[in-house]
Write a protein that holds these residues in place. Structure first.
Motif, PDB file in Angstrom:
ATOM      1  N   THR A  13       0.826  -1.037   0.057  1.00  0.00           N
ATOM      2  CA  THR A  13       0.084   0.024  -0.181  1.00  0.00           C
ATOM      3  C   THR A  13       0.682   1.271  -0.025  1.00  0.00           C
ATOM      4  O   THR A  13       1.537   1.349   1.012  1.00  0.00           O
ATOM      5  CB  THR A  13      -0.925   0.020   1.205  1.00  0.00           C
ATOM      6  N   GLY A  14       0.575   2.168  -0.908  1.00  0.00           N
ATOM      7  CA  GLY A  14       1.756   3.394  -0.999  1.00  0.00           C
ATOM      8  C   GLY A  14       3.010   3.111  -1.666  1.00  0.00           C
ATOM      9  O   GLY A  14       3.819   3.894  -1.577  1.00  0.00           O
ATOM     10  N   PRO A 432       2.132   6.228  -4.627  1.00  0.00           N
ATOM     11  CA  PRO A 432       0.606   6.939  -4.238  1.00  0.00           C
ATOM     12  C   PRO A 432       0.228   7.652  -5.618  1.00  0.00           C
ATOM     13  O   PRO A 432      -1.011   7.568  -5.832  1.00  0.00           O
ATOM     14  CB  PRO A 432       1.045   7.909  -3.118  1.00  0.00           C
ATOM     15  N   PRO A 453      -6.583   1.632  -0.651  1.00  0.00           N
ATOM     16  CA  PRO A 453      -6.520   1.131   0.901  1.00  0.00           C
ATOM     17  C   PRO A 453      -5.231   1.656   1.463  1.00  0.00           C
ATOM     18  O   PRO A 453      -4.166   1.926   0.850  1.00  0.00           O
ATOM     19  CB  PRO A 453      -6.569  -0.174   0.730  1.00  0.00           C
ATOM     20  N   GLN A 454      -5.342   2.051   2.795  1.00  0.00           N
ATOM     21  CA  GLN A 454      -4.354   2.150   3.680  1.00  0.00           C
ATOM     22  C   GLN A 454      -3.560   1.075   4.104  1.00  0.00           C
ATOM     23  O   GLN A 454      -4.295  -0.201   4.240  1.00  0.00           O
ATOM     24  CB  GLN A 454      -4.901   2.973   5.083  1.00  0.00           C
ATOM     25  N   HIS A 455      -2.193   1.212   4.621  1.00  0.00           N
ATOM     26  CA  HIS A 455      -1.620   0.237   5.273  1.00  0.00           C
ATOM     27  C   HIS A 455      -2.178  -0.459   6.502  1.00  0.00           C
ATOM     28  O   HIS A 455      -2.866   0.422   7.372  1.00  0.00           O
ATOM     29  CB  HIS A 455      -0.148   0.576   5.698  1.00  0.00           C
ATOM     30  N   GLU A 457      -5.265  -1.751   6.714  1.00  0.00           N
ATOM     31  CA  GLU A 457      -6.481  -1.632   6.627  1.00  0.00           C
ATOM     32  C   GLU A 457      -7.177  -2.928   6.670  1.00  0.00           C
ATOM     33  O   GLU A 457      -6.807  -3.785   5.977  1.00  0.00           O
ATOM     34  CB  GLU A 457      -6.963  -0.527   5.414  1.00  0.00           C
TER      35      GLU A 457
END
Ligand code: ZN
Length: 461
Positions: A13-14, A432, A453-455, A457
């Protein structure tokens, strides 16, 4: 009432590395991919964090493919107590051991080198995992052919489909507590010279799609784009260094060079493949070409006797031979790993070749932020290696045309093959800006509900 299926984003993520996704139900837990973080120190530090929850409680692990950022944390998971099955496609089961043993070796070597140079934060410096951990992880691999469904818990099953990214790469379809989630893994492209393109997206409630090049479109692959700079360099008496992902980029580059020599666009010069991992992987690719099968393009047989030999191919096996290449008697092409120049023999070639303005450094793969490859691409005039700095005067060229990844158009094209829209499409495995760009595109082109999504999540499927 049975517990609903959930999905947790534990990596990628990211960022483009560290792929790990946890599918849970009341009956079991499946980890999809077990990738290592690569790139800047802050990300790599995450490799040292414990697995969230007891590793031995996982019902199974499934790997989409054998790249380090999808399978490289497996030996660490084993160290944390995991000893269950690791499902993957048959070719992944042959390629992953090469990658994991090489990673263990690099870990051990780096720890050893840091101990001697005393520049590690750990005292004494420790490897993330060692060869014994990698061997244990390898013993857990269980090949599953494409299209065959495997039950991993009472209410979870998994089916793999062809992804066309590297040999063995898979799209992962998971049924969990009556829901379906499909993971793209890394997706290949239509123009791969060896592999067939990805299979269509199965119908799903949730889709988790990569976005490495989510904000870009690749230039069409034109032979001249590779031929021109290489020809120029060789003509001025320089040599070409290509840091390449050993597993797939090396065979694909060799095929491209072979074609350029055959058509006379490049003179025949020695081409050295200097990476033990690349050589081992090349053997598996040879085996796959001999066997054929659903992944391999049918016309590959026209390239007999050896689709990977441009004419003067040299396989560099020992460290001594590798060091001799630093003083070449005539212009040559060296393909060496790792692909982002974070380790491996390519680093000492860079040390010798980067200061010479006659030379060319070609970067055919994605370069993660924080790696030497990315610094080169961003125009660094000096590179840090072995605790000191080396000047960069050689010409440096990025080369996305040779990426094994789908671009934005390919990704949208693949998502469009879905028989019905998913409830939610999750965009992962991108920096991102790339993830955001793909999210906007999915929204405008397909009108789907799309989320980056966020880390860590967790969502219900
Ligand atoms: Zn990959």
């Amino acid at each position: 009432m049975r517990e609903p299926a959930s999905l947790r984003f534990l990596g990628a993520t990211g960022t483009v590395t560290g792929s790990k996704f946890l599918v849970s139900t009341g009956e079991g837990k499946l980890l999809v991919d077990c990738g290592m973080y690569q790139g800047d120190r802050q990300l790599r530090r995450r490799n040292w964090m414990p697995f969230p929850g007891p590793a031995h409680e996982l019902s199974a692990v499934v790997l989409s493919h054998a790249h380090l950022d999808h399978c490289g944390w497996l030996p660490r998971l084993v160290r944390h107590g995991y000893s269950g099955p690791v499902y993957c496609s048959p070719w992944t089961a042959k390629v992953a051991p090469i990658v994991l043993l090489d990673a263990a070796h690099l870990q051990e070597e780096d720890a050893d080198f840091a101990a001697r140079g005393r520049y590690s934060k750990h005292n004494p410096p420790l490897p993330l995992f060692d060869t014994a951990d990698a061997e244990k992880a390898i013993s857990l691999l269980q090949p599953v052919p494409f299209g065959q469904t495997i039950g991993v818990a009472a209410d979870i099953d998994v089916t793999l489909h062809r992804a066309g990214h590297i040999l063995g790469s898979s799209i992962v379809e998971v049924h969990a507590a009556g829901r379906t989630v499909v993971f793209s893994g890394d997706l290949g492209r239509e123009g791969h010279p060896l592999l067939n393109p990805p299979e269509p997206l199965p119908g799903a409630d949730a889709v988790v799609v990569e976005s490495t090049y989510g904000g870009q479109t690749h230039q069409p692959r034109r032979a001249e784009d590779l031929a021109a700079p290489v020809r120029r360099t060789l003509a001025q008496g320089g040599s070409v260094l290509i840091p390449a992902f050993a597993v797939d980029r090396t065979p694909v580059l060799l095929m491209a060079l072979r074609e350029l020599v055959r058509t006379g666009e490049l003179p025949s010069v020695p081409v050295y493949v200097d990476s033990p991992m690349a050589l081992a992987a090349l053997e598996v690719y040879h085996e796959a070409v001999r066997e054929g099968g659903p992944e391999i393009r049918r016309r590959i047989h026209e390239l007999a006797p050896d689709p990977f030999d441009p004419g003067e191919l040299h396989l560099v096996r020992t460290v001594e031979e590798s060091k001799r290449l630093n003083d070449p008697h005539r212009p040559c092409i060296i393909i060496s790993a790792s692909g982002m120049a974070t380790g491996g023999r390519v680093v000492h070639h860079l040390q010798f070749m980067a200061p010479n303005p006659k030379n060319l450094i070609l970067l055919p793969g994605f370069q993660v932020a924080g790696t030497r490859g990315r610094s080169l691409l961003d125009g660094a005039t000096a590179l840090k290696m072995y605790g000191g700095y080396v000047p960069v005067r050689a010409e440096v060229l990025g080369f996305n045309e040779f990426s094994a990844h789908a671009d934005a158009n390919d990704l949208i094209g693949w998502l469009r093959t879905a028989p019905r829209p998913p409830k939610t499409c999750y965009i992962v495995h991108g920096e991102p800006a790339s993830s955001q760009a793909l999210a906007s595109l999915v929204q405008s082109e397909l009108g789907w509900c799309v989320v980056v999504p966020q880390h860590a999540e967790r969502v219900l499927i």
